[in-house]
Design a protein around this motif. Structure first.
Motif, mmCIF file in Angstrom:
data_model
loop_
_atom_site.group_PDB
_atom_site.id
_atom_site.type_symbol
_atom_site.label_atom_id
_atom_site.label_comp_id
_atom_site.label_asym_id
_atom_site.label_seq_id
_atom_site.Cartn_x
_atom_site.Cartn_y
_atom_site.Cartn_z
ATOM 1 N N ALA A 135 5.905 -4.580 -10.661
ATOM 2 C CA ALA A 135 4.731 -4.077 -9.944
ATOM 3 C C ALA A 135 3.532 -4.989 -10.134
ATOM 4 N N GLU A 136 3.360 -5.515 -11.354
ATOM 5 C CA GLU A 136 2.188 -6.364 -11.597
ATOM 6 C C GLU A 136 2.291 -7.672 -10.829
ATOM 7 N N LEU A 137 3.515 -8.183 -10.640
ATOM 8 C CA LEU A 137 3.690 -9.412 -9.867
ATOM 9 C C LEU A 137 3.313 -9.169 -8.414
ATOM 10 N N VAL A 138 3.790 -8.061 -7.847
ATOM 11 C CA VAL A 138 3.486 -7.740 -6.455
ATOM 12 C C VAL A 138 1.986 -7.569 -6.268
ATOM 13 N N GLU A 139 1.325 -6.918 -7.225
ATOM 14 C CA GLU A 139 -0.119 -6.719 -7.128
ATOM 15 C C GLU A 139 -0.868 -8.047 -7.165
ATOM 16 N N LEU A 140 -0.437 -8.961 -8.033
ATOM 17 C CA LEU A 140 -1.099 -10.259 -8.125
ATOM 18 C C LEU A 140 -0.885 -11.076 -6.848
ATOM 19 N N LEU A 141 0.301 -11.011 -6.292
ATOM 20 C CA LEU A 141 0.571 -11.732 -5.047
ATOM 21 C C LEU A 141 -0.279 -11.184 -3.911
ATOM 22 N N SER A 142 -0.356 -9.855 -3.823
ATOM 23 C CA SER A 142 -1.173 -9.230 -2.780
ATOM 24 C C SER A 142 -2.643 -9.570 -2.965
ATOM 25 N N ALA A 143 -3.108 -9.553 -4.211
ATOM 26 C CA ALA A 143 -4.505 -9.871 -4.497
ATOM 27 C C ALA A 143 -4.820 -11.319 -4.141
ATOM 28 N N GLY A 144 -3.800 -12.191 -4.186
ATOM 29 C CA GLY A 144 -3.994 -13.594 -3.827
ATOM 30 C C GLY A 144 -4.067 -13.817 -2.329
ATOM 31 N N GLY A 145 -3.878 -12.759 -1.546
ATOM 32 C CA GLY A 145 -4.036 -12.858 -0.105
ATOM 33 C C GLY A 145 -2.753 -13.114 0.657
ATOM 34 N N ALA A 146 -1.605 -13.214 -0.028
ATOM 35 C CA ALA A 146 -0.343 -13.492 0.665
ATOM 36 C C ALA A 146 0.281 -12.203 1.185
ATOM 37 N N PRO A 147 0.813 -12.208 2.404
ATOM 38 C CA PRO A 147 1.516 -11.025 2.907
ATOM 39 C C PRO A 147 2.808 -10.797 2.107
ATOM 40 N N VAL A 148 2.908 -9.662 1.457
ATOM 41 C CA VAL A 148 4.062 -9.340 0.625
ATOM 42 C C VAL A 148 4.856 -8.223 1.300
ATOM 43 N N TYR A 149 6.081 -8.527 1.686
ATOM 44 C CA TYR A 149 6.943 -7.579 2.381
ATOM 45 C C TYR A 149 7.940 -7.015 1.371
ATOM 46 N N ARG A 150 7.915 -5.698 1.184
ATOM 47 C CA ARG A 150 8.780 -5.070 0.181
ATOM 48 C C ARG A 150 9.928 -4.327 0.853
ATOM 49 N N LEU A 151 11.148 -4.583 0.379
ATOM 50 C CA LEU A 151 12.336 -3.837 0.787
ATOM 51 C C LEU A 151 12.621 -2.793 -0.287
ATOM 52 N N THR A 152 12.988 -1.586 0.123
ATOM 53 C CA THR A 152 13.061 -0.488 -0.839
ATOM 54 C C THR A 152 14.410 0.214 -0.939
ATOM 55 N N LYS A 153 15.311 -0.016 0.005
ATOM 56 C CA LYS A 153 16.571 0.749 -0.001
ATOM 57 C C LYS A 153 17.774 -0.191 0.014
ATOM 58 N N PHE A 154 18.715 0.088 -0.900
ATOM 59 C CA PHE A 154 19.889 -0.770 -1.041
ATOM 60 C C PHE A 154 21.135 0.076 -1.307
ATOM 61 N N GLY A 155 21.182 1.290 -0.720
ATOM 62 C CA GLY A 155 22.224 2.239 -1.064
ATOM 63 C C GLY A 155 23.571 2.019 -0.416
ATOM 64 N N GLY A 156 23.647 1.160 0.582
ATOM 65 C CA GLY A 156 24.934 0.970 1.232
ATOM 66 C C GLY A 156 24.806 0.237 2.543
ATOM 67 N N LEU A 157 25.834 0.324 3.345
ATOM 68 C CA LEU A 157 25.926 -0.445 4.584
ATOM 69 C C LEU A 157 24.804 -0.113 5.563
ATOM 70 N N ALA A 158 24.431 1.157 5.677
ATOM 71 C CA ALA A 158 23.355 1.534 6.596
ATOM 72 C C ALA A 158 22.037 0.887 6.183
ATOM 73 N N ASP A 159 21.776 0.835 4.872
ATOM 74 C CA ASP A 159 20.549 0.192 4.393
ATOM 75 C C ASP A 159 20.592 -1.310 4.637
ATOM 76 N N ILE A 160 21.763 -1.917 4.483
ATOM 77 C CA ILE A 160 21.882 -3.355 4.745
ATOM 78 C C ILE A 160 21.570 -3.656 6.207
ATOM 79 N N ARG A 161 22.110 -2.852 7.114
ATOM 80 C CA ARG A 161 21.785 -3.054 8.537
ATOM 81 C C ARG A 161 20.271 -2.957 8.756
ATOM 82 N N ALA A 162 19.663 -1.923 8.197
ATOM 83 C CA ALA A 162 18.225 -1.714 8.376
ATOM 84 C C ALA A 162 17.429 -2.873 7.791
ATOM 85 N N ASN A 163 17.840 -3.374 6.638
ATOM 86 C CA ASN A 163 17.117 -4.474 6.000
ATOM 87 C C ASN A 163 17.229 -5.766 6.799
ATOM 88 N N ILE A 164 18.411 -6.044 7.343
ATOM 89 C CA ILE A 164 18.574 -7.250 8.166
ATOM 90 C C ILE A 164 17.650 -7.175 9.384
#
Length: 323
Positions: A135-164
């Motif tokens: 969490a602290e890394l993501v906060e520092l990256l965001s504070a530095g002004g870079a767009p940080v895209y977070r993926l949150t679900k990795f439960g199976g094939l449906a999540d893989i399709r959604a993430n792609i």
């Protein structure tokens, strides 16, 4: 399945401490007052996307300095964009124990470690992280002004399709993402057809260090169903990952126990598990009922789940005809 490997990519995937590679760069990325990235004095077109956590990000229409901090996004991005648009991959991208893109990763020079400063020095216009990133890394990256895209679900094939699809939208390659999903689905459909022709399903159970197994809503469950099997842990009501006792293992009596091993260590791992009294008793001391698969097959959460399923099928049915 070795829990250490499962945690690396699914509940920690990637939760290994990455080795820091400090890469040369200029200045941290900074958005212009209008939210557009300045490039050689000209503002590039931007658009707004929403990441998997619900955060809105203003991105260039086609980001050109992309950083990937997870193996899953390494694998997906290398299939969607030209390598020159990637300024850094995760340190594990080169590790063939966990990565399906170790060869292709050589086309990208940069590697990112755990330091926000090192990542920002690359002047990224898009950074992919995951819900398990610090969490602290993501906060520092965001504070530095870079767009940080977070993926949150990795439960199976449906999540893989959604993430792609989500990654494809973020990098401006929606058509390529749809083609990648379609190719993966075709391979799973072929696996399903071969499974139907085989008839009786095998009852399979993943097993690993500390006696962890994988139930429903996991990639292992998708792998088992892809080859026409029954996941014993899911059959017993387990969702996600859970430790089970030797007594449960004996009572459930799976046809096959699936464990993982690093390349070159398969025989040693097989001997180790066959010496475990509970495992040996559960499979009737039949070594053919202990299936050793490569580590990355049980940790991947990208389109390479199709490779993992074909690998499992080949181990279970070595004489079966495959394309």
């Amino acid at each position: 399945m070795a829990a250490r490997h499962c945690i690396i990519r699914i509940i920690g995937c990637a939760g290994l401490a990455l080795v820091l590679t400090v890469l040369p760069g200029c200045l941290p990325f900074a958005p212009s007052a209008s939210g557009e990235r300045a490039s050689e004095g000209k503002a590039s077109p931007t658009r707004t996307v929403t990441d998997s956590s619900g955060r809105q990000l203003v991105l260039p229409s086609k980001p050109q300095r992309i950083v990937s901090q997870t193996v899953a996004t390494d694998e997906i991005l290398l299939a969607l964009v030209a390598p020159e648009r990637l300024v850094a991959l995760s340190h594990l991208a080169d590790d063939a124990r966990y990565s399906y893109c170790a060869d292709r990763a050589q086309t990208v020079a940069g590697r990112c470690g755990g330091s926000a400063e090192a990542i920002l020095q690359l002047r990224p216009d898009l950074i992919f992280v995951a819900s398990y990133s610090r969490a602290e890394l993501v906060e520092l990256l965001s504070a530095g002004g870079a767009p940080v895209y977070r993926l949150t679900k990795f439960g199976g094939l449906a999540d893989i399709r959604a993430n792609i699809r989500a990654i494809g939208e973020a990098v401006g390659e929606t058509a390529a993402a749809e083609a990648l999903v379609a190719g993966m689905d075709r391979r799973f459909a072929a696996l399903g057809e071969r499974a139907r022709q085989r008839g009786r399903p095998l009852r399979m159970l993943s097993f690993g260090g500390s006696h962890f197994t994988a139930g429903a809503e996991t990639t292992f469950d998708d792998l088992v169903r892809a080859v026409g099997g029954i996941n014993v842990a899911a059959e017993q009501g387990i969702v996600g990952f859970r430790q089970i006792s030797s007594e449960q293992l004996l009572a459930w009596r799976p046809d096959v126990i699936v464990v993982s091993a690093e390349s070159g260590k398969e025989d040693a791992v097989r001997r180790q598990w066959l010496e475990d009294p509970a495992v040996a008793a559960a499979i009737g001391r039949d070594p053919n009922r202990l299936m050793v698969v490569e580590s990355r097959a049980l940790t991947t959460v990208s389109q390479h789940l199709a490779d993992a399923a074909e690998h499992l099928e080949a181990r279970l049915f070595p004489s079966a005809e495959r394309p």
